[in-house]
Design an enzyme around this catalytic site. Structure first.
Site, PDB file in Angstrom:
ATOM      1  N   GLU A 115       0.823  -1.203   0.000  1.00  0.00           N
ATOM      2  CA  GLU A 115       0.000   0.000   0.000  1.00  0.00           C
ATOM      3  C   GLU A 115       0.860   1.258   0.000  1.00  0.00           C
ATOM      4  OE1 GLU A 115      -4.123  -1.414   2.017  1.00  0.00           O
ATOM      5  OE2 GLU A 115      -2.536  -0.865   3.376  1.00  0.00           O
ATOM      6  N   CYS A 128       3.559   8.361   1.636  1.00  0.00           N
ATOM      7  CA  CYS A 128       4.055   7.345   2.568  1.00  0.00           C
ATOM      8  C   CYS A 128       4.267   6.066   1.768  1.00  0.00           C
ATOM      9  CB  CYS A 128       3.010   7.143   3.665  1.00  0.00           C
ATOM     10  SG  CYS A 128       3.449   5.853   4.836  1.00  0.00           S
ATOM     11  N   CYS A 135       6.927  -7.599   7.329  1.00  0.00           N
ATOM     12  CA  CYS A 135       8.029  -7.108   8.158  1.00  0.00           C
ATOM     13  C   CYS A 135       8.554  -8.279   8.979  1.00  0.00           C
ATOM     14  CB  CYS A 135       7.531  -5.992   9.080  1.00  0.00           C
ATOM     15  SG  CYS A 135       8.860  -5.131   9.945  1.00  0.00           S
ATOM     16  N   CYS A 139       6.515  -5.651  16.184  1.00  0.00           N
ATOM     17  CA  CYS A 139       6.051  -4.655  17.148  1.00  0.00           C
ATOM     18  C   CYS A 139       4.596  -4.984  17.462  1.00  0.00           C
ATOM     19  CB  CYS A 139       6.211  -3.260  16.571  1.00  0.00           C
ATOM     20  SG  CYS A 139       7.923  -2.964  16.092  1.00  0.00           S
ATOM     21  N   CYS A 142       1.530  -3.034  15.989  1.00  0.00           N
ATOM     22  CA  CYS A 142       1.556  -2.724  14.554  1.00  0.00           C
ATOM     23  C   CYS A 142       0.903  -3.832  13.739  1.00  0.00           C
ATOM     24  CB  CYS A 142       3.003  -2.531  14.096  1.00  0.00           C
ATOM     25  SG  CYS A 142       3.157  -2.321  12.312  1.00  0.00           S
ATOM     26  N   CYS A 368      -1.068   5.144   9.729  1.00  0.00           N
ATOM     27  CA  CYS A 368       0.178   4.459  10.073  1.00  0.00           C
ATOM     28  C   CYS A 368      -0.102   3.170  10.823  1.00  0.00           C
ATOM     29  CB  CYS A 368       0.997   5.327  11.024  1.00  0.00           C
ATOM     30  SG  CYS A 368       2.270   6.191  10.195  1.00  0.00           S
TER      31      CYS A 368
HETATM   32  N1  SAH Z   1       9.223  -0.039  10.277  1.00  0.00           N
HETATM   33  C1  SAH Z   1       9.437   1.349  10.427  1.00  0.00           C
HETATM   34  C2  SAH Z   1       8.560   2.200   9.545  1.00  0.00           C
HETATM   35  C3  SAH Z   1       7.122   1.800   9.350  1.00  0.00           C
HETATM   36  S1  SAH Z   1       5.983   2.078  10.656  1.00  0.00           S
HETATM   37  C4  SAH Z   1       9.267   1.740  11.874  1.00  0.00           C
HETATM   38  O1  SAH Z   1       8.826   0.932  12.658  1.00  0.00           O
HETATM   39  O2  SAH Z   1       9.645   2.856  12.220  1.00  0.00           O
HETATM   40  C5  SAH Z   1       5.682   3.826  10.685  1.00  0.00           C
HETATM   41  C6  SAH Z   1       5.281   4.332  12.076  1.00  0.00           C
HETATM   42  O3  SAH Z   1       3.954   3.908  12.438  1.00  0.00           O
HETATM   43  C7  SAH Z   1       6.180   3.783  13.165  1.00  0.00           C
HETATM   44  O4  SAH Z   1       6.535   4.783  14.102  1.00  0.00           O
HETATM   45  C8  SAH Z   1       5.302   2.756  13.821  1.00  0.00           C
HETATM   46  O5  SAH Z   1       5.744   2.460  15.120  1.00  0.00           O
HETATM   47  C9  SAH Z   1       3.957   3.422  13.765  1.00  0.00           C
HETATM   48  N2  SAH Z   1       2.821   2.519  13.956  1.00  0.00           N
HETATM   49  C10 SAH Z   1       2.750   1.205  13.675  1.00  0.00           C
HETATM   50  N3  SAH Z   1       1.544   0.709  13.998  1.00  0.00           N
HETATM   51  C11 SAH Z   1       0.819   1.736  14.502  1.00  0.00           C
HETATM   52  C12 SAH Z   1      -0.519   1.859  14.986  1.00  0.00           C
HETATM   53  N4  SAH Z   1      -1.352   0.825  14.993  1.00  0.00           N
HETATM   54  N5  SAH Z   1      -0.911   3.070  15.427  1.00  0.00           N
HETATM   55  C13 SAH Z   1      -0.082   4.130  15.375  1.00  0.00           C
HETATM   56  N6  SAH Z   1       1.176   4.074  14.906  1.00  0.00           N
HETATM   57  C14 SAH Z   1       1.634   2.886  14.483  1.00  0.00           C
HETATM   58 FE1  SF4 Z   2       7.794  -3.557  11.311  1.00  0.00          FE
HETATM   59 FE2  SF4 Z   2       5.541  -2.397  12.167  1.00  0.00          FE
HETATM   60 FE3  SF4 Z   2       7.600  -2.648  13.829  1.00  0.00          FE
HETATM   61 FE4  SF4 Z   2       7.758  -0.891  11.810  1.00  0.00          FE
HETATM   62  S1  SF4 Z   2       6.325  -0.815  13.534  1.00  0.00           S
HETATM   63  S2  SF4 Z   2       9.322  -2.390  12.448  1.00  0.00           S
HETATM   64  S3  SF4 Z   2       6.582  -2.021  10.221  1.00  0.00           S
HETATM   65  S4  SF4 Z   2       6.420  -4.353  12.900  1.00  0.00           S
END
Ligand code: SAH
Ligand code: SF4
Length: 392
Positions: A115, A128, A135, A139, A142, A368
């Site tokens: 996406e 974006c 991934c 996290c 996420c 995000c």
């Molecule tokens: N993998 C990279 C970039 C992609 S995520 C990273 O982790 O930084 C982009 C941002 O969205 C990151 O700061 C991530 O922690 C945040 N993010 C992921 N899931 C989210 C959610 N459900 N609500 C708000 N922010 C989220």
């Molecule tokens: Fe991967 Fe999501 Fe963690 Fe970013 S926030 S490193 S996309 S699992």
């Protein structure tokens, strides 16, 4: 996998050059393109000039057809058509939010989908983009983290997302002209799917193309790479890309960060902060953005806010507070607006900008951490995620 097992990287890298059949020029560095032209029979003396010409057609004017490259001889164009293609990911679907946010699902080689989101703002607009399908990291807040890594995107697929968006926004300048300064697509954030620093070379090559002054010409100050904290690659990002850096910080103790951002078990807060301290100087960039997702009762207390400003002392920083975007089955809740405001206030009083990210494109799930292709079948099980993050 036990909760304490180190985070290992299990990346299936696809070859960066396709050995047979027409080769895609999109994503090649200038040097690689020069080599490819010489291999096709272009005299070495001419190769650099030809790269310059083809480069402008592709990246300045958005041309995909060799026959339209009118400053090249017909014979040369025919040779190019034989040997090369100019291909970007294919748009599968597009959604436009009531607030103007656009979300595209694009298909890349192998049938995978990622996406891409465009967020229009007053006088500017941010794209974006994704760096991986899925991934390797997990996290726990996420949505992408619940999807297994399928593969790294190639440099062409990464810069191709920018080209696709420029097509859709109809923002390629006319032949012979340069892009005006007021742009619809003025900024790029690597905040879509995947961990960009686990796909370093392809991300670097793609961003170099986006920054090239003879092409898309976005300044490195308008490109922000977000990492979960792949410490050894941070110095390299400063040296080899020089873009703005955002870091998914999200917690103020190792105990909590281990659960939220499990890569913290490999490189903890202290090690991460050390790497961040040197970043601005080496990259000659301004502030580092600390992303901080607001999770009700987990990381959002006043103590957390105070600890945060203590930790980052001495680092030129901006704290971006992200209200948690909930997704079906998520193990957390979004902090209340009052809590977010109180947290922001403490950080602000300590001298740091602490904007709260406005939710955009909510009606089309464009936020995000919600990006995940609906068609990918390779899912991690809940048990797998719980085991990997130490969450119970
Ligand atoms: N993998 C990279 C970039 C992609 S995520 C990273 O982790 O930084 C982009 C941002 O969205 C990151 O700061 C991530 O922690 C945040 N993010 C992921 N899931 C989210 C959610 N459900 N609500 C708000 N922010 C989220
Ligand atoms: Fe991967 Fe999501 Fe963690 Fe970013 S926030 S490193 S996309 S699992």
């Amino acid at each position: 996998m036990s909760a304490d097992a180190p985070i290992t990287q299990d990346v299936m890298t696809i070859p960066r050059k396709v050995p047979e059949g027409p080769v895609n020029l999109v994503g090649m560095t200038r040097d690689a393109m020069r080599d490819a032209l010489i291999a096709m029979g272009t005299p070495e003396k001419q190769a650099k000039m030809r790269v310059g010409q083809i480069w402008q057609w592709i990246y300045q004017w958005g041309v995909r057809d060799f026959d339209a490259m009118t400053n090249l001889s017909k014979a040369f164009r025919a040779e190019l058509t034989e040997a090369f293609v100019i291909e970007i990911p294919e748009v599968v679907s597009k959604q436009v939010s009531t607030d103007g946010t656009r979300k595209w699902l694009v298909r890349i080689a192998g049938g995978h989908e990622v996406e891409v989101v465009y967020i229009p703002e007053e006088g500017r607009g941010t794209l974006c983009i994704s760096s991986q399908v899925g991934c390797t990291l997990t996290c726990s807040f996420c949505h992408t983290g619940t999807q297994k890594l399928v593969r790294n995107l190639t440099a062409g697929e990464i810069v191709g997302q920018v080209m696709m968006a420029r097509d859709d926004l109809d923002e390629w300048p006319e032949h012979g002209k340069r892009t005006e300064d007021a742009r619809l697509l003025s900024n790029i954030v690597l905040m879509g799917m995947g961990e960009p620093l686990y796909n370093f070379e392809n991300v670097r090559d793609a961003m170099k193309i986006a920054m090239d002054p003879e092409g898309i010409q976005l300044s490195r100050r308008r490109i922000t790479l977000s990492t979960s904290g792949v410490v050894p690659e941070i110095a390299r990002t400063a040296e080899e890309i020089g873009c703005q850096l955002a870091v998914s910080f999200h917690a103020t103790t190792d105990e909590v960060r281990n659960k939220l951002v499990p890569i913290n078990k490999r490189w903890n807060i202290a090690e991460l902060l050390d790497a961040l301290r040197t970043y601005p100087k080496v990259s000659n960039s301004e502030r580092i953005t600390f992303e901080y997702v607001m999770l009700d009762g987990v990381n959002d207390s006043d103590e957390d806010a105070h600890r945060l400003v203590e930790l980052i002392k001495g680092i030129p920083a901006k704290i971006n507070l992200i209200p948690f975007n909930e997704w079906p089955g998520a193990p957390y809740k979004r902090s209340s607006n009052n809590r977010i405001r109180a947290f922001s206030e403490i950080v602000y009083k300590a001298g740091y900008a602490s904007p709260v990210r406005k939710p955009r494109g909510e009606d089309i799930m464009a936020a995000c951490g919600q990006l995940k292709s609906a068609t990918e079948r390779a899912r991690k099980s809940r048990r797998e995620i719980a085991a990997e993050t130490g969450l119970n």
